[in-house]
Write a protein that holds these residues in place. Structure first.
Motif, PDB file in Angstrom:
ATOM      1  N   TYR A   6      -8.543   7.194   0.902  1.00 51.53           N
ATOM      2  CA  TYR A   6      -7.539   6.135   0.756  1.00 51.53           C
ATOM      3  C   TYR A   6      -6.301   6.450   1.596  1.00 51.53           C
ATOM      4  CZ  TYR A   6      -4.373   2.763  -1.355  1.00 51.53           C
ATOM      5  OH  TYR A   6      -3.476   1.743  -1.544  1.00 51.53           O
TER       6      TYR A   6
ATOM      7  N   ALA B 275     -10.342   2.702 -10.119  1.00 51.70           N
ATOM      8  CA  ALA B 275     -11.810   2.740 -10.011  1.00 51.70           C
ATOM      9  C   ALA B 275     -12.310   3.692 -11.097  1.00 51.70           C
ATOM     10  CB  ALA B 275     -12.217   3.235  -8.631  1.00 51.70           C
TER      11      ALA B 275
ATOM     12  N   GLN C 187     -11.927  10.939  -2.649  1.00 46.79           N
ATOM     13  CA  GLN C 187     -11.581   9.522  -2.713  1.00 46.79           C
ATOM     14  C   GLN C 187     -10.116   9.301  -2.340  1.00 46.79           C
ATOM     15  OE1 GLN C 187     -12.618   8.458  -6.725  1.00 46.79           O
ATOM     16  NE2 GLN C 187     -14.800   8.253  -6.262  1.00 46.79           N
TER      17      GLN C 187
ATOM     18  N   ARG D 119       0.810  -1.209   0.000  1.00 52.54           N
ATOM     19  CA  ARG D 119       0.000   0.000   0.000  1.00 52.54           C
ATOM     20  C   ARG D 119       0.855   1.276   0.000  1.00 52.54           C
ATOM     21  NH1 ARG D 119      -5.433   1.163   2.320  1.00 52.54           N
ATOM     22  NH2 ARG D 119      -5.461   3.408   2.671  1.00 52.54           N
TER      23      ARG D 119
ATOM     24  N   THR E 199     -10.579   3.714   3.606  1.00 53.13           N
ATOM     25  CA  THR E 199     -11.030   2.747   2.617  1.00 53.13           C
ATOM     26  C   THR E 199      -9.818   2.037   2.030  1.00 53.13           C
ATOM     27  OG1 THR E 199     -12.325   2.412   0.598  1.00 53.13           O
ATOM     28  CG2 THR E 199     -11.024   4.422   0.719  1.00 53.13           C
ATOM     29  N   GLU E 200     -10.056   0.840   1.562  1.00 54.31           N
ATOM     30  CA  GLU E 200      -9.019   0.100   0.854  1.00 54.31           C
ATOM     31  C   GLU E 200      -9.149   0.277  -0.653  1.00 54.31           C
ATOM     32  OE1 GLU E 200      -6.406  -1.650   2.199  1.00 54.31           O
ATOM     33  OE2 GLU E 200      -7.088  -0.796   4.095  1.00 54.31           O
ATOM     34  N   ALA E 201     -10.254   0.871  -1.081  1.00 53.79           N
ATOM     35  CA  ALA E 201     -10.508   1.057  -2.514  1.00 53.79           C
ATOM     36  C   ALA E 201      -9.617   2.168  -3.055  1.00 53.79           C
ATOM     37  CB  ALA E 201     -11.974   1.400  -2.745  1.00 53.79           C
ATOM     38  N   LYS E 202      -8.805   1.817  -4.046  1.00 54.97           N
ATOM     39  CA  LYS E 202      -7.942   2.814  -4.670  1.00 54.97           C
ATOM     40  C   LYS E 202      -8.778   3.678  -5.618  1.00 54.97           C
ATOM     41  CE  LYS E 202      -3.976  -0.281  -4.690  1.00 54.97           C
ATOM     42  NZ  LYS E 202      -4.642  -1.556  -4.477  1.00 54.97           N
TER      43      LYS E 202
END
Length: 120
Positions: free
Chosen positions: A74, A87, A70, A18, A79-82
């Motif tokens: 991150y 996305a 967003q 990460r 959130t783990e969503a990139k």
């Protein structure tokens, strides 16, 4: 935190993978900030000389602020969503109760609640 837990955290592969993404998204966020400053300055000029902001720049500004949100989520581990490009790019949303955005400019992909907000 016990020594065992700390060793386990240091060996966590997902954390180490990460970190480079976080550095990349931090740099992208700083560049986005510069673009937003440019949009603000251009919108000021449009507002002064045309009496209203430029619609495409309103939409781009909306997209960039959602993208920044967003990225912040991150970077702060909320959130783990990139974010984009991993996305979808955020949809443009008209500003809240913005008199400059005609109702036909409302995003057709918006949810019903977003459309009702945009029409007010």
């Amino acid at each position: 935190m016990t020594e065992k837990n700390m060793k386990q955290c240091l060996k966590d592969e997902s954390f180490w993978l990460r970190l480079p993404f976080m550095l990349l998204f931090f740099i992208v966020w700083r560049l986005t900030e510069l673009v937003l400053i440019g949009i603000i300055l251009v919108q000021i000029v449009f507002r002064l000389f045309k009496g209203e902001p430029q619609l495409q720049l309103l939409q781009l500004g909306s997209q960039l602020t959602l993208f920044s949100y967003q990225v912040f989520r991150y970077l702060t581990f909320n959130t783990e969503a990139k974010p984009f490009p991993f996305a979808d790019w955020p949809n443009a949303q008209a500003a809240d109760a913005n008199p400059y955005v005609p109702s036909e400019a409302v995003n057709e992909d918006a949810t019903p609640s977003e459309k009702s907000i945009n029409k007010s």
